[in-house]
Design a protein around this motif. Structure first.
Motif, PDB file in Angstrom:
ATOM      1  N   UNK A  24       0.826  -1.215   0.000  1.00 22.85           N
ATOM      2  CA  UNK A  24       0.000   0.000   0.000  1.00 22.85           C
ATOM      3  C   UNK A  24       0.858   1.262   0.000  1.00 22.85           C
ATOM      4  N   UNK A  25       1.929   1.254   0.792  1.00 20.64           N
ATOM      5  CA  UNK A  25       2.824   2.419   0.805  1.00 20.64           C
ATOM      6  C   UNK A  25       3.505   2.587  -0.548  1.00 20.64           C
ATOM      7  N   UNK A  26       3.830   1.475  -1.200  1.00 25.84           N
ATOM      8  CA  UNK A  26       4.483   1.529  -2.516  1.00 25.84           C
ATOM      9  C   UNK A  26       3.572   2.132  -3.576  1.00 25.84           C
ATOM     10  N   UNK A  27       2.274   2.010  -3.377  1.00 27.95           N
ATOM     11  CA  UNK A  27       1.305   2.529  -4.350  1.00 27.95           C
ATOM     12  C   UNK A  27       0.800   3.931  -4.006  1.00 27.95           C
ATOM     13  N   UNK A  28       1.083   4.372  -2.790  1.00 27.77           N
ATOM     14  CA  UNK A  28       0.533   5.644  -2.330  1.00 27.77           C
ATOM     15  C   UNK A  28       1.329   6.818  -2.894  1.00 27.77           C
ATOM     16  N   UNK A  29       0.660   7.777  -3.526  1.00 25.38           N
ATOM     17  CA  UNK A  29       1.373   8.929  -4.107  1.00 25.38           C
ATOM     18  C   UNK A  29       1.966   9.872  -3.058  1.00 25.38           C
ATOM     19  N   UNK A  30       1.564   9.722  -1.787  1.00 24.99           N
ATOM     20  CA  UNK A  30       2.094  10.590  -0.730  1.00 24.99           C
ATOM     21  C   UNK A  30       3.458  10.124  -0.219  1.00 24.99           C
ATOM     22  N   UNK A  31       3.887   8.946  -0.660  1.00 21.36           N
ATOM     23  CA  UNK A  31       5.206   8.429  -0.299  1.00 21.36           C
ATOM     24  C   UNK A  31       6.173   8.834  -1.410  1.00 21.36           C
ATOM     25  N   UNK A  32       7.325   9.406  -1.052  1.00 20.54           N
ATOM     26  CA  UNK A  32       8.259   9.870  -2.090  1.00 20.54           C
ATOM     27  C   UNK A  32       8.675   8.754  -3.058  1.00 20.54           C
ATOM     28  N   UNK A  33       8.679   9.101  -4.332  1.00 25.52           N
ATOM     29  CA  UNK A  33       9.038   8.132  -5.380  1.00 25.52           C
ATOM     30  C   UNK A  33      10.453   7.595  -5.162  1.00 25.52           C
ATOM     31  N   UNK A  34      11.367   8.464  -4.740  1.00 26.63           N
ATOM     32  CA  UNK A  34      12.752   8.011  -4.535  1.00 26.63           C
ATOM     33  C   UNK A  34      12.823   6.951  -3.434  1.00 26.63           C
ATOM     34  N   UNK A  35      12.010   7.092  -2.395  1.00 23.75           N
ATOM     35  CA  UNK A  35      11.973   6.092  -1.321  1.00 23.75           C
ATOM     36  C   UNK A  35      11.450   4.759  -1.866  1.00 23.75           C
ATOM     37  N   UNK A  36      10.443   4.827  -2.706  1.00 25.12           N
ATOM     38  CA  UNK A  36       9.885   3.611  -3.309  1.00 25.12           C
ATOM     39  C   UNK A  36      10.924   2.920  -4.179  1.00 25.12           C
ATOM     40  N   UNK A  37      11.655   3.704  -4.952  1.00 24.69           N
ATOM     41  CA  UNK A  37      12.681   3.117  -5.833  1.00 24.69           C
ATOM     42  C   UNK A  37      13.815   2.481  -5.040  1.00 24.69           C
ATOM     43  N   UNK A  38      14.260   3.163  -3.995  1.00 27.63           N
ATOM     44  CA  UNK A  38      15.337   2.616  -3.171  1.00 27.63           C
ATOM     45  C   UNK A  38      14.882   1.336  -2.481  1.00 27.63           C
ATOM     46  N   UNK A  39      13.667   1.341  -1.941  1.00 28.55           N
ATOM     47  CA  UNK A  39      13.129   0.145  -1.284  1.00 28.55           C
ATOM     48  C   UNK A  39      12.987  -0.998  -2.290  1.00 28.55           C
ATOM     49  N   UNK A  40      12.521  -0.686  -3.487  1.00 28.31           N
ATOM     50  CA  UNK A  40      12.382  -1.713  -4.525  1.00 28.31           C
ATOM     51  C   UNK A  40      13.747  -2.281  -4.911  1.00 28.31           C
ATOM     52  N   UNK A  41      14.748  -1.414  -5.023  1.00 32.24           N
ATOM     53  CA  UNK A  41      16.100  -1.883  -5.341  1.00 32.24           C
ATOM     54  C   UNK A  41      16.651  -2.819  -4.278  1.00 32.24           C
ATOM     55  N   UNK A  42      16.414  -2.488  -3.028  1.00 36.74           N
ATOM     56  CA  UNK A  42      16.867  -3.361  -1.941  1.00 36.74           C
ATOM     57  C   UNK A  42      16.119  -4.690  -1.955  1.00 36.74           C
ATOM     58  N   UNK A  43      14.826  -4.646  -2.259  1.00 40.40           N
ATOM     59  CA  UNK A  43      14.047  -5.885  -2.330  1.00 40.40           C
ATOM     60  C   UNK A  43      14.532  -6.766  -3.479  1.00 40.40           C
ATOM     61  N   UNK A  44      14.843  -6.151  -4.603  1.00 41.06           N
ATOM     62  CA  UNK A  44      15.372  -6.912  -5.742  1.00 41.06           C
ATOM     63  C   UNK A  44      16.714  -7.534  -5.373  1.00 41.06           C
ATOM     64  N   UNK A  45      17.571  -6.762  -4.699  1.00 45.59           N
ATOM     65  CA  UNK A  45      18.857  -7.295  -4.246  1.00 45.59           C
ATOM     66  C   UNK A  45      18.646  -8.540  -3.380  1.00 45.59           C
ATOM     67  N   UNK A  46      17.644  -8.480  -2.513  1.00 43.59           N
ATOM     68  CA  UNK A  46      17.406  -9.588  -1.581  1.00 43.59           C
ATOM     69  C   UNK A  46      16.993 -10.867  -2.300  1.00 43.59           C
ATOM     70  N   UNK A  47      16.292 -10.739  -3.417  1.00 44.08           N
ATOM     71  CA  UNK A  47      15.823 -11.945  -4.097  1.00 44.08           C
ATOM     72  C   UNK A  47      16.750 -12.413  -5.220  1.00 44.08           C
ATOM     73  N   UNK A  48      17.659 -11.557  -5.668  1.00 43.60           N
ATOM     74  CA  UNK A  48      18.587 -11.979  -6.716  1.00 43.60           C
ATOM     75  C   UNK A  48      19.589 -13.000  -6.176  1.00 43.60           C
ATOM     76  N   UNK A  49      19.993 -13.936  -7.000  1.00 45.61           N
ATOM     77  CA  UNK A  49      20.963 -14.930  -6.537  1.00 45.61           C
ATOM     78  C   UNK A  49      22.384 -14.376  -6.392  1.00 45.61           C
ATOM     79  N   UNK A  50      22.658 -13.222  -6.980  1.00 49.14           N
ATOM     80  CA  UNK A  50      23.990 -12.626  -6.895  1.00 49.14           C
ATOM     81  C   UNK A  50      24.009 -11.667  -5.707  1.00 49.14           C
ATOM     82  N   UNK A  51      24.903 -11.916  -4.742  1.00 43.02           N
ATOM     83  CA  UNK A  51      24.963 -11.120  -3.522  1.00 43.02           C
ATOM     84  C   UNK A  51      26.384 -10.677  -3.236  1.00 43.02           C
ATOM     85  N   UNK A  52      26.497  -9.653  -2.393  1.00 41.71           N
ATOM     86  CA  UNK A  52      27.822  -9.274  -1.881  1.00 41.71           C
ATOM     87  C   UNK A  52      28.379 -10.386  -1.001  1.00 41.71           C
TER      88      UNK A  52
END
Length: 124
Positions: A24-52
Motif C-alpha cells: 500500500x505504501x508503494x502505491x501511495x502517491x504521498x510516499x516519495x518516489x525516490x523512497x519507493x525506488x530505493x526500497x524496490x532496489x533493496x528488495x530486488x537485491x534480496x531476491x537476486x541470486x547474486x549477492x555481496x
C-alpha cells in the motif's frame, strides 16, 4: 530467550499485515518516489541470486538479504507521513507501534554514513 522467541513469533504473525502495508505504501502517491525506488532496489537485491555475501556461507549469507528487506521496509515507513502509515495499517495498533519503534531504532543504530546516504538517495 523466551522474549526473543515471543518477538519473532509476533513478527511472523504480523507478516501478512506488514506485507500489505509495504504494498500500500508503494502505491501511495504521498510516499516519495525516490523512497519507493530505493526500497524496490533493496528488495530486488534480496531476491537476486547474486549477492555481496554469497548465500552459500551459512547464516551470514542470508543475513545480508534479510537486512536489505528490513532496511527497505524501514525506508518506506520512515519516508511516509505517519498518518499515511496508520491509514494503511490494518493490524493491531500495538503491533504497528512496535514496528514503528523497531524502524526508529534501526535508523538510530544505523551508522551515520549509511543514514546520510539513505536520506540523500530518498531526497530528504
Amino acid at each position: 530467550m523466551d522474549r526473543l522467541i515471543k518477538t519473532v513469533a509476533g513478527l511472523a504473525a504480523a507478516a501478512p499485515q506488514l506485507g500489505k502495508l509495504v504494498v500500500r505504501l508503494s502505491r501511495d502517491p504521498r510516499v516519495p518516489v525516490r523512497a519507493k525506488r530505493l526500497a524496490a532496489g533493496l528488495a530486488v537485491y534480496a531476491v537476486l541470486p547474486i549477492d555481496l555475501i554469497p548465500d552459500l556461507i551459512p547464516v551470514v549469507g542470508v543475513v545480508d538479504d534479510l537486512l536489505a528487506l528490513v532496511v527497505a521496509v524501514a525506508i518506506l515507513v520512515e519516508s511516509a507521513p505517519k498518518d499515511v502509515v496508520v491509514e494503511h495499517w490494518d493490524g493491531q495498533p500495538e503491533t504497528l507501534a512496535k514496528i514503528l519503534l523497531g524502524v526508529g531504532l534501526l535508523m538510530d543504530f544505523m551508522p551515520g554514513r549509511a543514514r546520510w546516504v539513505i536520506r540523500r538517495l530518498v531526497g530528504e
